[in-house]
Design a protein around this motif. Structure first.
Motif, PDB file in Angstrom:
ATOM      1  N   GLU A  70       0.827  -1.213   0.000  1.00 16.18           N
ATOM      2  CA  GLU A  70       0.000   0.000   0.000  1.00 16.18           C
ATOM      3  C   GLU A  70       0.861   1.263   0.000  1.00 16.18           C
ATOM      4  N   ASP A  71       2.041   1.202   0.643  1.00 17.15           N
ATOM      5  CA  ASP A  71       2.918   2.378   0.669  1.00 17.15           C
ATOM      6  C   ASP A  71       3.669   2.547  -0.648  1.00 17.15           C
ATOM      7  N   VAL A  72       4.242   1.446  -1.133  1.00 11.20           N
ATOM      8  CA  VAL A  72       5.094   1.550  -2.337  1.00 11.20           C
ATOM      9  C   VAL A  72       4.236   1.822  -3.583  1.00 11.20           C
ATOM     10  N   VAL A  73       3.084   1.154  -3.673  1.00  6.01           N
ATOM     11  CA  VAL A  73       2.232   1.373  -4.845  1.00  6.01           C
ATOM     12  C   VAL A  73       1.392   2.647  -4.655  1.00  6.01           C
ATOM     13  N   GLY A  74       0.933   2.859  -3.408  1.00  4.97           N
ATOM     14  CA  GLY A  74       0.081   4.021  -3.133  1.00  4.97           C
ATOM     15  C   GLY A  74       0.858   5.323  -3.087  1.00  4.97           C
ATOM     16  N   ASN A  75       2.104   5.272  -2.613  1.00  7.47           N
ATOM     17  CA  ASN A  75       2.891   6.499  -2.494  1.00  7.47           C
ATOM     18  C   ASN A  75       4.357   6.198  -2.825  1.00  7.47           C
ATOM     19  N   PRO A  76       4.610   5.885  -4.092  1.00  8.96           N
ATOM     20  CA  PRO A  76       5.988   5.532  -4.463  1.00  8.96           C
ATOM     21  C   PRO A  76       6.915   6.722  -4.266  1.00  8.96           C
ATOM     22  N   ARG A  77       8.137   6.459  -3.773  1.00 11.00           N
ATOM     23  CA  ARG A  77       9.047   7.562  -3.473  1.00 11.00           C
ATOM     24  C   ARG A  77      10.229   7.646  -4.432  1.00 11.00           C
ATOM     25  N   HIS A  78      10.800   6.489  -4.770  1.00  9.52           N
ATOM     26  CA  HIS A  78      11.987   6.536  -5.637  1.00  9.52           C
ATOM     27  C   HIS A  78      11.574   6.973  -7.051  1.00  9.52           C
ATOM     28  N   PRO A  79      12.372   7.845  -7.688  1.00  7.09           N
ATOM     29  CA  PRO A  79      12.001   8.269  -9.045  1.00  7.09           C
ATOM     30  C   PRO A  79      11.817   7.086  -9.999  1.00  7.09           C
ATOM     31  N   TYR A  80      12.555   5.996  -9.784  1.00  9.95           N
ATOM     32  CA  TYR A  80      12.385   4.818 -10.644  1.00  9.95           C
ATOM     33  C   TYR A  80      11.025   4.174 -10.400  1.00  9.95           C
ATOM     34  N   THR A  81      10.665   4.013  -9.119  1.00 12.17           N
ATOM     35  CA  THR A  81       9.357   3.408  -8.817  1.00 12.17           C
ATOM     36  C   THR A  81       8.244   4.296  -9.384  1.00 12.17           C
ATOM     37  N   ARG A  82       8.425   5.596  -9.236  1.00 13.35           N
ATOM     38  CA  ARG A  82       7.399   6.506  -9.780  1.00 13.35           C
ATOM     39  C   ARG A  82       7.279   6.332 -11.293  1.00 13.35           C
ATOM     40  N   GLY A  83       8.418   6.150 -11.945  1.00  9.63           N
ATOM     41  CA  GLY A  83       8.415   5.906 -13.389  1.00  9.63           C
ATOM     42  C   GLY A  83       7.694   4.612 -13.716  1.00  9.63           C
ATOM     43  N   LEU A  84       7.971   3.571 -12.919  1.00  6.37           N
ATOM     44  CA  LEU A  84       7.309   2.277 -13.154  1.00  6.37           C
ATOM     45  C   LEU A  84       5.807   2.386 -12.974  1.00  6.37           C
ATOM     46  N   MET A  85       5.406   3.111 -11.923  1.00  5.79           N
ATOM     47  CA  MET A  85       3.962   3.247 -11.657  1.00  5.79           C
ATOM     48  C   MET A  85       3.301   3.993 -12.817  1.00  5.79           C
ATOM     49  N   GLY A  86       3.998   5.004 -13.327  1.00  6.74           N
ATOM     50  CA  GLY A  86       3.458   5.760 -14.462  1.00  6.74           C
ATOM     51  C   GLY A  86       3.373   4.868 -15.694  1.00  6.74           C
ATOM     52  N   ALA A  87       4.312   3.922 -15.790  1.00  9.23           N
ATOM     53  CA  ALA A  87       4.361   3.046 -16.960  1.00  9.23           C
ATOM     54  C   ALA A  87       3.425   1.860 -16.816  1.00  9.23           C
ATOM     55  N   SER A  88       2.813   1.733 -15.628  1.00 10.69           N
ATOM     56  CA  SER A  88       2.047   0.531 -15.342  1.00 10.69           C
ATOM     57  C   SER A  88       0.785   0.417 -16.168  1.00 10.69           C
ATOM     58  N   PRO A  89       0.437  -0.823 -16.535  1.00 16.42           N
ATOM     59  CA  PRO A  89      -0.830  -1.010 -17.235  1.00 16.42           C
ATOM     60  C   PRO A  89      -2.041  -0.908 -16.311  1.00 16.42           C
ATOM     61  N   ILE A  90      -1.800  -0.540 -15.003  1.00 17.30           N
ATOM     62  CA  ILE A  90      -2.899  -0.486 -14.036  1.00 17.30           C
ATOM     63  C   ILE A  90      -4.072   0.341 -14.559  1.00 17.30           C
TER      64      ILE A  90
END
Ligand SMILES: Nc1ncnc2c1ncn2[C@@H]1O[C@H](COP(=O)(O)OP(=O)(O)OP(=O)(O)O)[C@@H](O)[C@H]1O
Ligand SMILES: [Mg+2]
Length: 341
Positions: free
Chosen positions: A251-271
């Motif tokens: 819930e923290d990593v997906v809900g509030n990603p902090r690392h610029p890479y994770t944020r990039g991945l979330m933006g790239a996600s097919p979610i």
């Protein structure tokens, strides 16, 4: 006299089911310029813990070292450095007896059903093989094969089938049945559903969740699909070029990603578009770096839009940004845990 700790053994039955600390796996590549040996730092100092009955989701682009991390935990390849404790036993220092026990306690399911099953053997032969290797009598192994078929909700007659007679979803169920025969405590799932249709993916994931509940299994799941991570895992580890750059509750990593890479991945996600069949590796902007020529400082620096001068020369260490949420990024250095990033 050596204490239990010196022998790599601590009390079993308590603590995390899997504990990895400072794990490194380097491959040597020969035949470079003037015969130079180059190191591929596939896993480069990974630490993580998986609670009993818990699930860690490991996510990252292709080539980031996820399968190598899994193979090292499975003892399919020897670590370069670091410790791997499974149920309290450091398997890098295990005795032969401890190693045999560990091999029955940790099972694996790979993405490609063909690599899980022998095409020339019936389903029954594939399922009973691990039991025969572990000294189970053939009649008992055959009885167990029927039992695991009912656990994966497939009729016993499929035991007489060959892999080519089965669908991808059925093959992955059989691979899971085969993983269950030695009553494992841990199953490592390396992209178990990415070769399957979406509707079949959900069935297989639900079955894995049911099995986890009934058998108290601990899972590590590797996937490119953040939907799978969200649905399936309680904790997420984000891997980039051999290192974990972010680690914490889903819930923290997906809900509030902090690392610029994770944020990039979330933006790239097919979610956001459930019909999108693209994988993260196809969607994340920028090219992943090379594990051979890693940048001197932060390995995400060349792709990072938040990079500052020190990112180029210094490697960031892990910073706590929440009670169980860490990020390896200078953006959070000096901030108190819980500050908004
Ligand atoms: N046996 C090996 N010898 C040399 N290099 C290897 C070996 N196995 C893996 N590698 C290298 O280690 C790196 C990490 O590979 P790995 O398969 O662990 O990545 P991955 O994150 O699982 O990728 P994918 O998402 O595509 O499955 C890659 O650069 C790969 O070429
Ligand atoms: Mg892989």
């Amino acid at each position: 006299m050596m204490g239990a700790e010196d022998m790599g053994v601590c009390e079993t039955g308590t603590g995390p089911m899997i504990e990895v600390s400072g794990l490194k796996k380097y491959f040597s590549l020969y035949g470079g310029f003037w015969g130079a040996v180059r190191k591929v730092r596939a896993v480069d100092g990974v630490s993580l813990a998986i609670d009993r009955g818990g699930t860690v989701g490991l996510v990252g682009e292709s080539g980031s070292g996820k399968t190598t991390l899994a193979r090292t935990i499975l003892k399919l390849t020897k670590p370069t450095e670091g410790a791997i404790r499974i149920d309290g036993v450091d398997i890098t220092k295990a005795t032969a007896a401890q190693e045999t026990k560990m091999r029955s306690e940790v099972a694996v399911v790979f993405q490609d059903p063909a690599s899980n099953l022998n095409p020339r053997q019936t389903v029954e032969s594939s399922i009973i093989r691990p039991m025969i290797i572990h000294g189970v009598k053939k009649s008992d192994a055959r009885a167990k094969a029927r039992e695991v078929m009912s656990m994966i909700k497939m009729d016993e007659h499929y035991l007489r089938s060959y892999p080519h007679q089965l669908s991808g979803g059925q093959l992955q169920r059989i691979a899971i049945a085969r993983a269950l025969v030695l009553a494992p405590k841990v199953i490592i799932l390396d992209e178990p559903t990415s070769a399957l249709d979406i509707s079949v993916q959900a069935q297989v994931l639900n079955m894995l969740l049911d099995l986890q509940e009934s058998m108290g299994l601990t899972y590590m799941i590797i996937t490119h699909d953040l939907n799978v991570i969200r649905y399936f895992s309680d904790t997420v580890a984000v891997m980039y070029l051999g290192k974990l750059v972010e680690y914490g509750l889903t819930e923290d990593v997906v809900g509030n990603p902090r690392h610029p890479y994770t944020r990039g991945l979330m933006g790239a996600s097919p979610i956001l578009d459930p019909t999108h069949r693209g994988r993260v590796k196809d969607l994340m902007p920028g090219e992943p770096g090379s594990l051979i020529n890693l940048p001197k400082g932060c390995r995400f620096f060349p792709r990072c839009d938040k990079a500052s001068a020190r990112c180029e020369s210094l490697e960031p260490h892990d910073v706590a940004v929440g009670p169980s949420h860490t990020v390896g990024c200078f953006l959070y250095d000096g901030k108190k845990a819980g500050d908004k990033g």
